[in-house]
Design a protein around this motif. Structure first.
Motif, PDB file in Angstrom:
ATOM      1  N   ASP A 191      38.109  36.576  87.059  1.00  0.00           N
ATOM      2  CA  ASP A 191      38.124  37.064  88.439  1.00  0.00           C
ATOM      3  C   ASP A 191      39.469  37.707  88.779  1.00  0.00           C
ATOM      4  N   TYR A 383      40.675  30.141  80.708  1.00  0.00           N
ATOM      5  CA  TYR A 383      40.012  30.314  82.000  1.00  0.00           C
ATOM      6  C   TYR A 383      38.498  30.282  81.806  1.00  0.00           C
ATOM      7  N   ASN A 421      42.115  26.395  83.355  1.00  0.00           N
ATOM      8  CA  ASN A 421      41.590  26.543  84.709  1.00  0.00           C
ATOM      9  C   ASN A 421      40.061  26.512  84.712  1.00  0.00           C
ATOM     10  N   GLU A 422      39.493  25.544  85.412  1.00  0.00           N
ATOM     11  CA  GLU A 422      38.044  25.454  85.643  1.00  0.00           C
ATOM     12  C   GLU A 422      37.235  25.585  84.363  1.00  0.00           C
ATOM     13  N   ASN A 479      40.435  22.393  91.927  1.00  0.00           N
ATOM     14  CA  ASN A 479      40.042  23.605  92.649  1.00  0.00           C
ATOM     15  C   ASN A 479      38.749  23.285  93.383  1.00  0.00           C
ATOM     16  N   TYR A 481      36.336  24.664  96.821  1.00  0.00           N
ATOM     17  CA  TYR A 481      36.204  25.637  97.912  1.00  0.00           C
ATOM     18  C   TYR A 481      35.278  25.146  98.999  1.00  0.00           C
ATOM     19  N   TYR A 485      32.396  28.167  98.973  1.00  0.00           N
ATOM     20  CA  TYR A 485      31.307  28.116  98.000  1.00  0.00           C
ATOM     21  C   TYR A 485      30.413  26.895  98.234  1.00  0.00           C
ATOM     22  N   GLU A 509      43.551  24.797  94.158  1.00  0.00           N
ATOM     23  CA  GLU A 509      42.920  25.906  94.896  1.00  0.00           C
ATOM     24  C   GLU A 509      42.040  25.343  96.013  1.00  0.00           C
ATOM     25  N   PHE A 559      43.798  40.479  96.002  1.00  0.00           N
ATOM     26  CA  PHE A 559      44.075  41.072  94.682  1.00  0.00           C
ATOM     27  C   PHE A 559      42.811  41.712  94.137  1.00  0.00           C
ATOM     28  N   ARG A 564      34.132  41.761  92.623  1.00  0.00           N
ATOM     29  CA  ARG A 564      34.085  41.750  94.090  1.00  0.00           C
ATOM     30  C   ARG A 564      33.717  43.116  94.649  1.00  0.00           C
ATOM     31  N   ASN A 574      39.416  40.698  95.793  1.00  0.00           N
ATOM     32  CA  ASN A 574      39.141  39.321  96.192  1.00  0.00           C
ATOM     33  C   ASN A 574      39.919  39.126  97.496  1.00  0.00           C
ATOM     34  N   LYS A 576      40.522  36.539  99.381  1.00  0.00           N
ATOM     35  CA  LYS A 576      40.985  35.203  99.788  1.00  0.00           C
ATOM     36  C   LYS A 576      42.480  35.153 100.077  1.00  0.00           C
TER      37      LYS A 576
HETATM   38  C1  GCB Z   1      38.432  30.047  91.362  1.00  0.00           C
HETATM   39  C2  GCB Z   1      39.247  30.636  90.271  1.00  0.00           C
HETATM   40  C3  GCB Z   1      39.989  31.861  90.727  1.00  0.00           C
HETATM   41  C4  GCB Z   1      39.067  32.727  91.572  1.00  0.00           C
HETATM   42  C5  GCB Z   1      38.667  31.943  92.801  1.00  0.00           C
HETATM   43  C6  GCB Z   1      37.690  32.696  93.694  1.00  0.00           C
HETATM   44  O1  GCB Z   1      38.029  28.926  91.336  1.00  0.00           O
HETATM   45  O2  GCB Z   1      40.118  29.729  89.680  1.00  0.00           O
HETATM   46  O3  GCB Z   1      40.444  32.561  89.617  1.00  0.00           O
HETATM   47  O4  GCB Z   1      39.641  33.938  91.914  1.00  0.00           O
HETATM   48  O5  GCB Z   1      38.062  30.767  92.423  1.00  0.00           O
HETATM   49  O6  GCB Z   1      38.099  33.453  94.527  1.00  0.00           O
HETATM   50  O7  GCB Z   1      36.479  32.486  93.508  1.00  0.00           O
END
Ligand code: GCB
Length: 601
Positions: A191, A383, A421-422, A479, A481, A485, A509, A559, A564, A574, A576
Motif C-alpha cells: 500500500d 510486509y 508488518n501485518e 495495527n 483500524y 475497517y 497504527e 501518500f 487507492r 492514501n 489517512k
Molecule cells: C495498514 C498497513 C499500511 C496501510 C494502512 C491502510 O494496516 O500497515 O501500510 O497503508 O493499513 O491505510 O490501510
C-alpha cells in the motif's frame, strides 16, 4: 568486485543460491559517509527506458556482452547502434522516475541510467562507488564492465572501484529494475507507491588505502557508564593501533586490532540522550593512517513488564507513522529540507517518537530525527504475505535487516528494529520472523525488537493479543483500524484489549481517511469530521489499555498508493494523513495534538 569483506565471507557460507550467497556478520558498508571525502554523482543522468530489457538480453533471451552498459557510440556512418545515451532523456538523481516523467508514472520495469564523471587518481587511496538506495534491483557497470549487483530498494550498498577507474573520463551505468515479484521483500502487494529509480544520492568516496571501515560505539546493554564498541580497519592487520576519543568527556582510549577488530570500553558518565535533551557527543577514531569523527548519543533502552524504559525511566511514546514521501512535490524525499519539514510537523503534533514505515528511511532522515530528539522505530519491508517458506525470500529479508542495522547501529535515537508488518499467522511465518528477530539481536543486543501485528482475536475481555510471534519480540506493535475497517467510530471508545504477554504494546497504527477541506457530519466518510471522530474515540480506547506504552497513528501525511483509485477523493493517494500532501492540516491533527500535549507527560 563484491561489496563484501573477504575475511568475514569465509565465516558464513549458506546454502542460498541467490545474490545473497555469501553472508557476513555485518554488511561491509562504510560507516558515516558524511564525514568522508567524496564527490557527488547526483544531478542529471541520461536514461533509456527499456521495458523489454532489450539492452540486456538478445532475441534468444540470453544476456549479451554488448548491452547498453557498453555505452557504445557510432564510429562510422554505417554503424548500427540502436541506442544512444548522449541523445536520450535525462532525469534527476536522487529521485524516483515516476514523478519526474509523465510516461513513467505507473512504470515498473527496467530503466538504464548513465553518468559521466572525471577522476584524478591520488596515491594511496581507495575509491568506493556508494549508492544510498536504488529501488529495486541494481546492476552496476563502470566503464562498460559489470562491478556488482544489489537487491532491495531502501538500503545502501557500495563497490570498491579503485582499480576500475581510469584517469580522466569515466562513466557509470546502472540497470535499475523495479518490477514487483512474488518472492521479493516487499512482495507484489503493497500500500505505497513502487517508486523506481536511483532514489537516493550516489557518491564516489575516497579513503586512505588502510582505513576505518566500520565501528559500533554505544552504551553497553543496561549500563549508563560503560561505552562499548569496536572498530574495523580495512586492509589493516592485527596489532594496528586504534584510538577513540570523546573530548567533551575528556576520554581517550587506545585499542589494538585483534582478529580484524579493535574492541574497547570506556568508563564515562555521559549526559544521556533523550527526547527533551538529545545530547550528541563528538567521537573521533584515529588509526595510523585514518581519522573520522561522528556525533553519537548515549542512552539505554529496556523493558520492564509492559513498560518501555529509556535511561531506566518509564517513557510513553507519543508518535506518528511516516512514509518517505516528499511534502508538496510528492514522490520520494530527496533532500534534508524535506526531511526537516516532515519532522517539524511531527514536532508540532507533540511527538517524541516516529515510526519510519515501511522500510529503512534515508540516513539523513534518521540523523535529523536524532538531532531533533525523536525516538525511532525502524523497519524492513517484510510486509503482508511474503513467501515465508522461500529460502531466497528469507535471505533477502535478512540482507535488508543487516544493511539497515549496519548503517544505523550508532544512532541512539533508534530504540526498536521492527522485523515485520501485518503478517498472517502460520508456522513458516513464525519460523521466518523468529529467525529474523534472533538475527537482529545477534547483530545488535542493545535495542528492542518489535513487529506490527494485526492478528488479535476476539476474546471475552475484548480483543486478545495471543499471536505466537509475541514470544519472539520485546515490544508488541498492534495495527488496528477501529472506526475505519472495523466498526463505526462511536463503537471504539468501549473496545477493550487484553494480552497474553507481559510486554509493552504500541498501537503502531490506528486511523482513518479524510480529504482535506471536505466537511460534513462525523458519520460521513472522507470528511475531516469523520476522521476526527475516529481519532477521538480511538484515543478513548487507548486510555483504557493499561499495557499501552505508546502509539504511532497512521499517518503524518497523505501518500501515493496505487491501491487507492477512488476518484475525487483518493486520486491515487492514501488519505489517512493528518496533513494533506500539500501541507494542509486536517481536524484530526489537532485532536491528536491535544492528547499529546495534555497527557502522558
Ligand atoms: C495498514 C498497513 C499500511 C496501510 C494502512 C491502510 O494496516 O500497515 O501500510 O497503508 O493499513 O491505510 O490501510
Amino acid at each position: 568486485m563484491k561489496p563484501i569483506k573477504s575475511v568475514l565471507i569465509l565465516l558464513f557460507i549458506s546454502s542460498f543460491t541467490t545474490l545473497f550467497a555469501q553472508e557476513r556478520e555485518f554488511s561491509d558498508l562504510l560507516q558515516n559517509i558524511d564525514a568522508r571525502e567524496k564527490v557527488s554523482l547526483n544531478g542529471l543522468w541520461d536514461i533509456i527506458i527499456d521495458p523489454l530489457e532489450n539492452g540486456y538480453y538478445n532475441h534468444r533471451l540470453q544476456p549479451m556482452d554488448n548491452g547498453y552498459f557498453k555505452n557504445a557510440k557510432m564510429q562510422s556512418p554505417s554503424d548500427l547502434i540502436e541506442y544512444n545515451f548522449d541523445t536520450s532523456d535525462q532525469i534527476m538523481v536522487p529521485g524516483d522516475w515516476n514523478t519526474q516523467m509523465e510516461k513513467l508514472y505507473y512504470y515498473e520495469g527496467t530503466v538504464w541510467y548513465k553518468k559521466d564523471f572525471n577522476y584524478t587518481a591520488k596515491t594511496n587511496e581507495l575509491v568506493y562507488l556508494y549508492f544510498e538506495a536504488v529501488n529495486y534491483e541494481a546492476i552496476v557497470y563502470l566503464n562498460g564492465e559489470r562491478i556488482g549487483t544489489h537487491t532491495g530498494g531502501y538500503t545502501p550498498f557500495q563497490f570498491e572501484v579503485t582499480d576500475k577507474l581510469k584517469e580522466g573520463d569515466n562513466f557509470v551505468v546502472v540497470k535499475v529494475d523495479n518490477k514487483r515479484k512474488r518472492e521479493n521483500v516487499p512482495t507484489v502487494n503493497q500500500d505505497w507507491w513502487n517508486y523506481g529509480g536511483i532514489t537516493r544520492s550516489v557518491h564516489l568516496i575516497s579513503t586512505p588505502k588502510t582505513h576505518i571501515s566500520d565501528y559500533s560505539i554505544q552504551l553497553a546493554k543496561g549500563s549508563t557508564t560503560n561505552i562499548q564498541g569496536w572498530v574495523t580497519v580495512e586492509n589493516g592487520s592485527d596489532g594496528d593501533n586504534v584510538e577513540i576519543s570523546i573530548p567533551e568527556l575528556r576520554k581517550n582510549v587506545k585499542s589494538v586490532v585483534k582478529n580484524g577488530k579493535a574492541s574497547f570500553s570506556i568508563k564515562a558518565k555521559p549526559t544521556l540522550w533523550e527526547p527533551k535533551n538529545p545530547k550528541l557527543y563528538e567521537v573521533t577514531i584515529k588509526t595510523g593512517t585514518d581519522e573520522i569523527t561522528d556525533t553519537i548519543g548515549f542512552r539505554t533502552v529496556s523493558t520492564q513488564g509492559s513498560k518501555i524504559l529509556l535511561n531506566g525511566k518509564e517513557i510513553f511514546l507519543k508518535g506518528i507513522s511516516i512514509h518517505e514521501e516528499a511534502p508538496f512535490k510528492t514522490g520520494r524525499v530527496t533532500s534534508k529540507e524535506e526531511c526537516r519539514i516532515l519532522l517539524q510537523w511531527a514536532k508540532e503534533l507533540g511527538c517524541n517518537y516516529i515510526r519510519l514505515a515501511h522500510y529503512p528511511h534515508s540516513e539523513t532522515m534518521v540523523r535529523e530525527a536524532e538531532k531533533m530528539g525523536f525516538m525511532i522505530w525502524s523497519e524492513i519491508p517484510v510486509y503482508w504475505t511474503i513467501l515465508f517458506d522461500n529460502k531466497d525470500t528469507y535471505a533477502n529479508a535478512k540482507n535488508q535487516l543487516t544493511e539497515m542495522i549496519s548503517r544505523d547501529k550508532n544512532r541512539a535515537a533508534i530504540l526498536m528494529w521492527s522485523v515485520a508488518n501485518e503478517t498472517p499467522e502460520g508456522e513458516a511465518r513464525l519460523d521466518f520472523l523468529t529467525n529474523l528477530a534472533n538475527e537482529a539481536r545477534k547483530l545488535d543486543n542493545t535495542r528492542l525488537i518489535t513487529a506490527a501485528l494485526d492478528t488479535q482475536s476476539e476474546g471475552e475481555g475484548g480483543k486478545m493479543i495471543e499471536d505466537p510471534l509475541g514470544k519472539a519480540v520485546d515490544v508488541i506493535g498492534i495495527n488496528h483500524y477501529c472506526g475505519w475497517y472495523v466498526d463505526k467510530p462511536q463503537k471504539c471508545s468501549s473496545v477493550k484489549w487484553a494480552s497474553a504477554y507481559d510486554k509493552p504494546m504500541i498501537m503502531s497504527e490506528v486511523g482513518g481517511g479524510a480529504l482535506y477541506g471536505l466537511h460534513g457530519s462525523k458519520n460521513e466518510r472522507w470528511t475531516e469530521e469523520y476522521q476526527a471522530e475516529v481519532y477521538r474515540t480511538n484515543i478513548e480506547m487507548m486510555r483504557n489499555i493499561e499495557f499501552l506504552s505508546g502509539l504511532s497513528p497512521w499517518i503524518l501525511m497523505d501518500f501515493r498508493s496505487s491501491r487507492r483509485p477512488l476518484k475525487r477523493i483518493q486520486e491515487d493517494f492514501n488519505r489517512k494523513g493528518l496533513i494533506s500532501e500539500q501541507g494542509m492540516k486536517k481536524q484530526a491533527f489537532y485532536i491528536l495534538r491535544d492528547y499529546y500535549l495534555k497527557e502522558n507527560n
